[in-house]
Design a protein around this motif. Structure first.
Motif, PDB file in Angstrom:
ATOM      1  N   GLU A 120       0.831  -1.205   0.000  1.00 51.25           N
ATOM      2  CA  GLU A 120       0.000   0.000   0.000  1.00 51.25           C
ATOM      3  C   GLU A 120       0.865   1.255   0.000  1.00 51.25           C
ATOM      4  OE1 GLU A 120      -3.937  -1.575   2.373  1.00 51.25           O
ATOM      5  OE2 GLU A 120      -2.145  -1.053   3.531  1.00 51.25           O
ATOM      6  N   TRP A 121       1.947   1.225   0.770  1.00 56.39           N
ATOM      7  CA  TRP A 121       2.846   2.375   0.824  1.00 56.39           C
ATOM      8  C   TRP A 121       3.489   2.610  -0.549  1.00 56.39           C
ATOM      9  CZ3 TRP A 121       8.099   3.211   0.171  1.00 56.39           C
ATOM     10  CH2 TRP A 121       8.562   4.459   0.597  1.00 56.39           C
ATOM     11  N   LEU A 122       3.969   1.547  -1.178  1.00 58.65           N
ATOM     12  CA  LEU A 122       4.587   1.675  -2.497  1.00 58.65           C
ATOM     13  C   LEU A 122       3.588   2.171  -3.533  1.00 58.65           C
ATOM     14  CD1 LEU A 122       6.813  -1.527  -2.549  1.00 58.65           C
ATOM     15  CD2 LEU A 122       7.634   0.835  -2.650  1.00 58.65           C
ATOM     16  N   GLU A 155       1.781   6.545  -7.035  1.00 55.58           N
ATOM     17  CA  GLU A 155       0.750   7.495  -7.460  1.00 55.58           C
ATOM     18  C   GLU A 155       1.229   8.938  -7.320  1.00 55.58           C
ATOM     19  OE1 GLU A 155      -2.977   6.768  -5.496  1.00 55.58           O
ATOM     20  OE2 GLU A 155      -2.998   4.677  -6.145  1.00 55.58           O
ATOM     21  N   GLU A 156       1.914   9.240  -6.218  1.00 61.20           N
ATOM     22  CA  GLU A 156       2.445  10.591  -6.005  1.00 61.20           C
ATOM     23  C   GLU A 156       3.404  10.980  -7.122  1.00 61.20           C
ATOM     24  OE1 GLU A 156       4.320  11.263  -2.201  1.00 61.20           O
ATOM     25  OE2 GLU A 156       2.640  10.316  -1.155  1.00 61.20           O
ATOM     26  N   TYR A 167       7.745   1.200  -9.069  1.00 62.68           N
ATOM     27  CA  TYR A 167       7.016   0.165  -9.818  1.00 62.68           C
ATOM     28  C   TYR A 167       7.695  -1.194  -9.661  1.00 62.68           C
ATOM     29  CZ  TYR A 167       4.801  -2.455 -13.526  1.00 62.68           C
ATOM     30  OH  TYR A 167       4.126  -3.423 -14.220  1.00 62.68           O
ATOM     31  N   SER A 168       9.000  -1.236  -9.830  1.00 57.64           N
ATOM     32  CA  SER A 168       9.700  -2.527  -9.730  1.00 57.64           C
ATOM     33  C   SER A 168       9.650  -3.065  -8.302  1.00 57.64           C
ATOM     34  CB  SER A 168      11.136  -2.418 -10.225  1.00 57.64           C
ATOM     35  OG  SER A 168      11.880  -1.545  -9.408  1.00 57.64           O
ATOM     36  N   ASP A 169       9.801  -2.195  -7.301  1.00 62.65           N
ATOM     37  CA  ASP A 169       9.688  -2.642  -5.907  1.00 62.65           C
ATOM     38  C   ASP A 169       8.293  -3.175  -5.618  1.00 62.65           C
ATOM     39  OD1 ASP A 169      12.307  -1.901  -5.445  1.00 62.65           O
ATOM     40  OD2 ASP A 169      11.800  -0.072  -4.331  1.00 62.65           O
ATOM     41  N   LEU A 170       7.290  -2.507  -6.152  1.00 68.09           N
ATOM     42  CA  LEU A 170       5.901  -2.927  -5.949  1.00 68.09           C
ATOM     43  C   LEU A 170       5.657  -4.301  -6.561  1.00 68.09           C
ATOM     44  CD1 LEU A 170       3.036  -2.227  -4.995  1.00 68.09           C
ATOM     45  CD2 LEU A 170       2.687  -1.064  -7.150  1.00 68.09           C
ATOM     46  N   GLN A 171       6.132  -4.524  -7.770  1.00 67.01           N
ATOM     47  CA  GLN A 171       5.953  -5.816  -8.426  1.00 67.01           C
ATOM     48  C   GLN A 171       6.672  -6.918  -7.654  1.00 67.01           C
ATOM     49  OE1 GLN A 171       3.739  -6.272 -10.874  1.00 67.01           O
ATOM     50  NE2 GLN A 171       3.380  -4.104 -10.535  1.00 67.01           N
TER      51      GLN A 171
END
Length: 64
Positions: free
Chosen positions: A13-15, A20-21, A51-55
Motif C-alpha cells: 500500500e505504501w509503495l 501514485e504521487e 514500480y519494480s519494488d511494488l511488483q
C-alpha cells in the motif's frame, strides 16, 4: 467474523501511494516549460523504482 483495523499501511500500500504521487508529479510537470530534463529524468527513475519494488513485493507471500 470482523476484520481487524490495520495498524499501519502495508509495504504494498505504501509503495502504491508513492507510485501514485510520483505519477501525479510527472503529469503536472510534463507540460510545464519551467521543468528541466534532469527533474523529469529523476521523476521517471523514481517511478520505475517504485514500480519494480511494488511488483517484487506482490510476489512475497502474506503473513498473518
Amino acid at each position: 467474523m470482523k476484520k481487524k483495523e490495520k495498524a499501519a499501511l502495508s509495504q504494498i500500500e505504501w509503495l502504491e501511494s508513492k507510485l501514485e504521487e510520483v505519477e501525479e508529479k510527472i503529469k503536472s510537470k510534463e507540460y510545464s516549460a519551467a521543468v528541466t530534463q534532469n527533474e523529469l529524468k529523476d521523476l521517471y527513475f523514481q517511478q520505475g523504482k517504485y514500480y519494480s519494488d511494488l511488483q517484487l513485493m506482490k510476489r512475497v507471500p502474506e503473513y498473518d
